[in-house]
Design an enzyme around this catalytic site. Structure first.
Site, PDB file in Angstrom:
ATOM      1  N   LYS A 113      32.907   4.145 -20.000  1.00 38.62           N
ATOM      2  CA  LYS A 113      32.538   2.754 -19.732  1.00 38.62           C
ATOM      3  C   LYS A 113      33.340   1.780 -20.578  1.00 38.62           C
ATOM      4  O   LYS A 113      33.451   0.603 -20.236  1.00 38.62           O
ATOM      5  CB  LYS A 113      31.041   2.544 -19.970  1.00 38.62           C
ATOM      6  CG  LYS A 113      30.205   3.069 -18.817  1.00 38.62           C
ATOM      7  CD  LYS A 113      28.738   2.716 -18.982  1.00 38.62           C
ATOM      8  CE  LYS A 113      27.934   3.253 -17.795  1.00 38.62           C
ATOM      9  NZ  LYS A 113      26.488   3.181 -18.036  1.00 38.62           N
TER      10      LYS A 113
ATOM     11  N   LYS B 110      33.324  10.139  -9.128  1.00 41.95           N
ATOM     12  CA  LYS B 110      31.918  10.210  -8.727  1.00 41.95           C
ATOM     13  C   LYS B 110      31.556   9.064  -7.774  1.00 41.95           C
ATOM     14  O   LYS B 110      32.017   7.938  -7.969  1.00 41.95           O
ATOM     15  CB  LYS B 110      31.069  10.118 -10.007  1.00 41.95           C
ATOM     16  CG  LYS B 110      29.591  10.272  -9.817  1.00 41.95           C
ATOM     17  CD  LYS B 110      28.850  10.091 -11.130  1.00 41.95           C
ATOM     18  CE  LYS B 110      28.671   8.631 -11.489  1.00 41.95           C
ATOM     19  NZ  LYS B 110      27.590   8.360 -12.453  1.00 41.95           N
TER      20      LYS B 110
ATOM     21  N   LYS C  63      27.139   3.537  -7.617  1.00 41.31           N
ATOM     22  CA  LYS C  63      26.688   2.212  -7.189  1.00 41.31           C
ATOM     23  C   LYS C  63      27.537   1.120  -7.809  1.00 41.31           C
ATOM     24  O   LYS C  63      27.566   0.000  -7.316  1.00 41.31           O
ATOM     25  CB  LYS C  63      25.198   2.022  -7.517  1.00 41.31           C
ATOM     26  CG  LYS C  63      24.842   2.227  -8.983  1.00 41.31           C
ATOM     27  CD  LYS C  63      23.370   1.952  -9.276  1.00 41.31           C
ATOM     28  CE  LYS C  63      22.474   3.103  -8.921  1.00 41.31           C
ATOM     29  NZ  LYS C  63      21.435   3.403  -9.966  1.00 41.31           N
TER      30      LYS C  63
HETATM   31  P1  AMP Z   1      22.089   6.306 -12.001  1.00 43.44           P
HETATM   32  O1  AMP Z   1      22.376   5.741 -10.668  1.00 43.44           O
HETATM   33  O2  AMP Z   1      23.313   6.377 -12.872  1.00 43.44           O
HETATM   34  O3  AMP Z   1      20.911   5.694 -12.678  1.00 43.44           O
HETATM   35  O4  AMP Z   1      21.695   7.830 -11.740  1.00 43.44           O
HETATM   36  C1  AMP Z   1      20.399   8.243 -11.334  1.00 43.44           C
HETATM   37  C2  AMP Z   1      20.388   9.717 -11.015  1.00 43.44           C
HETATM   38  O5  AMP Z   1      21.249   9.987  -9.892  1.00 43.44           O
HETATM   39  C3  AMP Z   1      20.909  10.615 -12.158  1.00 43.44           C
HETATM   40  O6  AMP Z   1      20.167  11.822 -12.173  1.00 43.44           O
HETATM   41  C4  AMP Z   1      22.336  10.869 -11.762  1.00 43.44           C
HETATM   42  O7  AMP Z   1      22.841  12.062 -12.317  1.00 43.44           O
HETATM   43  C5  AMP Z   1      22.214  10.962 -10.253  1.00 43.44           C
HETATM   44  N1  AMP Z   1      23.492  10.599  -9.608  1.00 43.44           N
HETATM   45  C6  AMP Z   1      24.107   9.397  -9.637  1.00 43.44           C
HETATM   46  N2  AMP Z   1      25.280   9.436  -8.957  1.00 43.44           N
HETATM   47  C7  AMP Z   1      25.396  10.715  -8.493  1.00 43.44           C
HETATM   48  C8  AMP Z   1      26.386  11.402  -7.723  1.00 43.44           C
HETATM   49  N3  AMP Z   1      27.479  10.781  -7.281  1.00 43.44           N
HETATM   50  N4  AMP Z   1      26.170  12.710  -7.432  1.00 43.44           N
HETATM   51  C9  AMP Z   1      25.056  13.362  -7.859  1.00 43.44           C
HETATM   52  N5  AMP Z   1      24.091  12.758  -8.593  1.00 43.44           N
HETATM   53  C10 AMP Z   1      24.249  11.460  -8.915  1.00 43.44           C
END
Ligand code: AMP
Ligand code: TRP
Length: 355
Positions: free
Chosen positions: A130, A214, A217
């Site tokens: 980041k 990856k 969002k």
């Molecule tokens: P976040 O959107 O960063 O708060 O992530 C929330 C959950 O979604 C966490 O468990 C992440 O590891 C999972 N996650 C987010 N992006 C991905 C992705 N591209 N593939 C698999 N899991 C994801």
């Protein structure tokens, strides 16, 4: 210190296994993606349906480690909660709430800031990513301490298992380190050593534009991801335009090794269909993307449209979502507060006011 020992322990000596309890969180820092659905939400529902105690949280305090527009933050928090419910979380069987409504998260987060070391934080790859190419000095102190608050989220409930995507593995190792150091520094067996649950074929869903990145969002390109709010035409168009190579699909999964974009699409298909990678490869061996992509688009629309539809229905009544989050926060607080009170006792804080 025995008065502060966990009720789940016998004599403060040999820890009995803590009660199985699951905690996980998602940041409302944007709309949810197919990555969140396959890597997190879908698995959260499976855990709930296995009958384990499940606590799920929209981590709004984590979201503001980078600046969020207040109006959007509120909207995204409700939208995230709606996505949980639309995906199959039953707010009566699981606890569903937003982090800021349970003050104990921030309180334990502070104590963990005093347990964790600066060096641990600076080694986090997500912190490095980041801040890469940017002036790290100008980032918020909260972003640096982010994993410490995350450890508090989990350990506040004595949660034993944490389902997450692959990207959170290092943060969970740090959570274990914080639990171990706290137990060691205060000579208690108070916090469990948490187990990450990183399972299935979709623990790392990749960008549709770049199979080495990856799906996120926060990616500037909307074409790189499928959002849970996308309509059927948008989903189909994004899959049609997804980057691929020019080869047909191979005969074995092993041959996808150096084909990140192809492997990602096959993985997504397998996760959505609930099939193994091998089975998808058997079904589509030798197929061109001209055949595979429409099949994937149909499957994605069939699986995601009912969720999007239900999210929209729920979003029409934000008052009801807020009521559900409030009820979840009350139930979360009832578990968290006694654990936090014991932490205050262990660390030597005077708590002389009743209640
Ligand atoms: P976040 O959107 O960063 O708060 O992530 C929330 C959950 O979604 C966490 O468990 C992440 O590891 C999972 N996650 C987010 N992006 C991905 C992705 N591209 N593939 C698999 N899991 C994801
Ligand atoms: N850091 C996680 C992410 O971005 C979100 C999160 C915060 C979390 N607290 C948590 C995940 C506790 C699991 C458990 O994906």
């Amino acid at each position: 210190m025995s008065s502060a020992a966990s009720p789940d322990q016998v004599g403060g000596q040999t820890p009995t296994p803590f009660k199985p309890r699951i905690f996980s969180g998602i940041q409302p820092s944007g709309g949810l993606t197919l990555g969140n659905y396959l890597g997190a939400l879908k698995r959260f529902v499976e855990k709930q349906d296995e009958g384990i105690e499940t606590i799920y949280c929209m981590v709004d305090m984590h979201a503001i480690t980078t600046w969020q527009d207040p109006v959007k933050l509120r909207q995204q928090t409700r939208e995230g909660a709606a996505a949980f419910i639309a995906a199959g979380i039953d707010p009566k069987r699981s606890i569903l709430f937003n982090q800021s409504q349970v003050g104990a998260h921030a309180e334990l987060g502070w104590i963990f800031n005093c347990v964790a070391r600066m060096g641990w934080m600076s080694r986090m790859t997500q912190w490095k990513d980041k801040t890469a190419g940017k002036n790290a000095e100008a980032e918020s102190l909260g972003l640096f301490a982010y994993p410490s608050l995350m450890a508090a989220d989990i350990l506040l409930y004595h949660a034993t298992m944490v389902p997450v995507g692959e990207d959170q593995k290092q943060h969970l190792e740090l959570c274990r380190d914080i639990a171990i150091k706290f137990n060691h520094d205060y000579k208690v067996d108070f916090f469990p050593v948490v187990e990450p649950l990183i399972e299935g074929v979709a623990t790392r869903v990749m960008s549709l534009r770049d199979g080495t990145k990856k799906m996120s969002k926060s990616d500037p390109s909307d074409q790189s991801r499928i959002n849970l709010t996308d309509d059927a035409d948008t989903i189909a168009a994004k899959i049609r335009k997804a980057k691929t190579d020019s080869l047909p699909l191979p005969e074995t999964a092993a041959e996808l090794k150096d084909r990140p974009e192809a492997r990602n699409l096959v993985n997504i298909y397998a996760a959505l269909a609930g099939h193994s990678l091998d089975q998808v490869i058997r079904d589509f061996a030798g197929a061109q993307f001209g055949t595979f992509k429409p099949a994937l688009a149909d499957l994605a629309v069939a699986k995601l449209s009912p969720i999007t539809h239900e999210m929209n229905r729920l979003m029409a009544d934000p008052g009801e979502i807020d009521r559900i989050l409030g009820d979840g926060a009350d139930r979360a607080d009832a578990i968290a507060r006694p654990i936090l009170d014991q932490v205050y006792d262990i660390t030597g804080m005077i708590r002389s006011r009743p209640g």
